[in-house]
Motif scaffolding. Structure first.
Motif, PDB file in Angstrom:
ATOM      1  N   GLY A  83      88.710 -44.297 -42.747  1.00  0.00           N
ATOM      2  CA  GLY A  83      89.418 -45.414 -43.348  1.00  0.00           C
ATOM      3  C   GLY A  83      88.855 -45.719 -44.721  1.00  0.00           C
ATOM      4  N   ARG A  84      89.279 -46.851 -45.267  1.00  0.00           N
ATOM      5  CA  ARG A  84      88.814 -47.247 -46.598  1.00  0.00           C
ATOM      6  C   ARG A  84      87.581 -48.134 -46.479  1.00  0.00           C
ATOM      7  NH1 ARG A  84      92.835 -50.036 -48.023  1.00  0.00           N
ATOM      8  NH2 ARG A  84      91.905 -52.113 -48.104  1.00  0.00           N
ATOM      9  N   PHE A  85      86.556 -47.800 -47.244  1.00  0.00           N
ATOM     10  CA  PHE A  85      85.303 -48.551 -47.255  1.00  0.00           C
ATOM     11  C   PHE A  85      85.539 -49.856 -48.004  1.00  0.00           C
ATOM     12  CE2 PHE A  85      80.614 -48.301 -48.919  1.00  0.00           C
ATOM     13  CZ  PHE A  85      80.317 -49.480 -48.247  1.00  0.00           C
ATOM     14  N   GLU A  86      85.659 -50.945 -47.238  1.00  0.00           N
ATOM     15  CA  GLU A  86      86.003 -52.245 -47.803  1.00  0.00           C
ATOM     16  C   GLU A  86      84.790 -53.035 -48.276  1.00  0.00           C
ATOM     17  OE1 GLU A  86      89.096 -55.201 -48.616  1.00  0.00           O
ATOM     18  OE2 GLU A  86      89.030 -53.025 -48.318  1.00  0.00           O
ATOM     19  N   GLY A  87      83.641 -52.858 -47.605  1.00  0.00           N
ATOM     20  CA  GLY A  87      82.442 -53.607 -47.973  1.00  0.00           C
ATOM     21  C   GLY A  87      81.484 -53.710 -46.816  1.00  0.00           C
ATOM     22  N   LEU A  88      80.601 -54.712 -46.872  1.00  0.00           N
ATOM     23  CA  LEU A  88      79.627 -54.984 -45.823  1.00  0.00           C
ATOM     24  C   LEU A  88      79.836 -56.402 -45.314  1.00  0.00           C
ATOM     25  CD1 LEU A  88      76.317 -53.682 -47.495  1.00  0.00           C
ATOM     26  CD2 LEU A  88      77.865 -52.405 -45.990  1.00  0.00           C
ATOM     27  N   ASP A  89      79.588 -56.615 -44.019  1.00  0.00           N
ATOM     28  CA  ASP A  89      79.679 -57.972 -43.506  1.00  0.00           C
ATOM     29  C   ASP A  89      78.332 -58.677 -43.684  1.00  0.00           C
ATOM     30  OD1 ASP A  89      77.987 -57.156 -41.454  1.00  0.00           O
ATOM     31  OD2 ASP A  89      79.468 -57.374 -39.870  1.00  0.00           O
ATOM     32  N   ASP A  90      78.204 -59.871 -43.117  1.00  0.00           N
ATOM     33  CA  ASP A  90      77.009 -60.679 -43.330  1.00  0.00           C
ATOM     34  C   ASP A  90      75.748 -60.069 -42.740  1.00  0.00           C
ATOM     35  OD1 ASP A  90      78.598 -62.509 -44.607  1.00  0.00           O
ATOM     36  OD2 ASP A  90      78.728 -63.907 -42.919  1.00  0.00           O
ATOM     37  N   ALA A  91      75.901 -59.113 -41.826  1.00  0.00           N
ATOM     38  CA  ALA A  91      74.745 -58.475 -41.204  1.00  0.00           C
ATOM     39  C   ALA A  91      74.436 -57.106 -41.807  1.00  0.00           C
ATOM     40  CB  ALA A  91      74.969 -58.334 -39.705  1.00  0.00           C
TER      41      ALA A  91
END
Length: 255
Positions: A220-228
């Motif tokens: 898929g598309r690398f959207e970002g990182l979450d809070d962890a």
């Protein structure tokens, strides 16, 4: 290997070995004997160097093999974030010594550094503890002058990439950069700024990527990182997936 005088003045110590099984293993052994750190352990060679998921890390003279032992760096739940902290510190140290290659440097989720798209450094976080008590070893391996052939993900070293960065010089720079990034992280309270700095150097952000999980692959598309620090992936059908553990094994066709 020697610490930068500024690191020594801050109370950081160093043990240097010619050969050892693993700098991380030694850090954890010392911890069990009562060592609290902050203590760096370096070795010219490792006979049983390892990476994530039990993979073997090829350790040869001329490359950097180092671990930093920290006691109670923050709540145990936040310890995995130290891979991002360490990656930024290594990036900082390399850029200080070889600014000309900065445009070719990227950070690969969750714990690698790339030079011109090939891996030249990896990080392994290992610890023992519960809740807010324990100690962690931050293992760092950097290919300064040599790299393994036939690796599953393409590998390189700094010299092959045109940067003359001897391991002792890199370690001295790293011994200063790491405390700065740890202070920024602040036991996990500052992870939002660490995450932003990491994403600004991330490989594949906004691109299609493939991730190897324990039992399958996802894409898929690398959207970002979450809070962890988990990777956020947008699947082809538009759904969102959060990946806590895995390996980015390829990037989009543009690479």
């Amino acid at each position: 290997m020697e610490l930068d005088p500024r690191a020594s003045a801050a109370g950081v110590r160093l043990r240097v070995y010619e050969e050892i099984d693993s700098t991380n293993a030694e850090a954890l052994r010392l911890m069990r004997q009562g060592e609290h750190g902050p203590l760096w352990i370096t070795a010219e060679r490792q006979s049983a160097g390892r990476g994530r998921r039990g993979r073997k890390w090829i350790s040869v003279p001329g490359n950097l093999h180092a671990s930093l032992l920290l006691a109670d760096p923050g709540p145990v739940v936040h310890w995995p974030q130290l891979s991002f902290v360490a990656a930024l510190a290594v990036h900082d140290a390399v850029v200080e010594l070889a600014a000309e290659i900065r445009p070719m440097l990227e950070l690969k989720w969750p714990n690698d550094l790339l030079l011109s798209g090939a891996k030249f450094a990896g990080i392994l976080i290992e610890g023992e503890g519960r809740e807010e008590e324990g100690a962690v070893a931050i293992g760092i391996g950097v290919n300064c002058t040599a790299h393994p052939a036939g690796a599953a993900f393409p590998a390189t070293d700094l010299a092959a990439g045109g940067a003359n960065v001897p391991a002792p010089a890199l370690f001295a720079a790293l011994s200063v950069k790491m405390p700065g990034r740890l202070a920024q992280w602040n036991g996990g309270n500052g992870f939002a700024t660490i995450r932003a700095d990491w994403l600004s150097r991330a490989a594949g952000l906004g691109e299609d990527i493939r991730i190897g999980l324990a039992d399958r692959e996802v894409a898929g598309r690398f959207e970002g990182l979450d809070d962890a620090g988990c990777l956020v992936l947008i699947a082809p059908d538009g759904g969102k997936a959060v990946v806590a553990a895995g390996d980015v094994i390829s990037f989009g066709a543009s690479r």
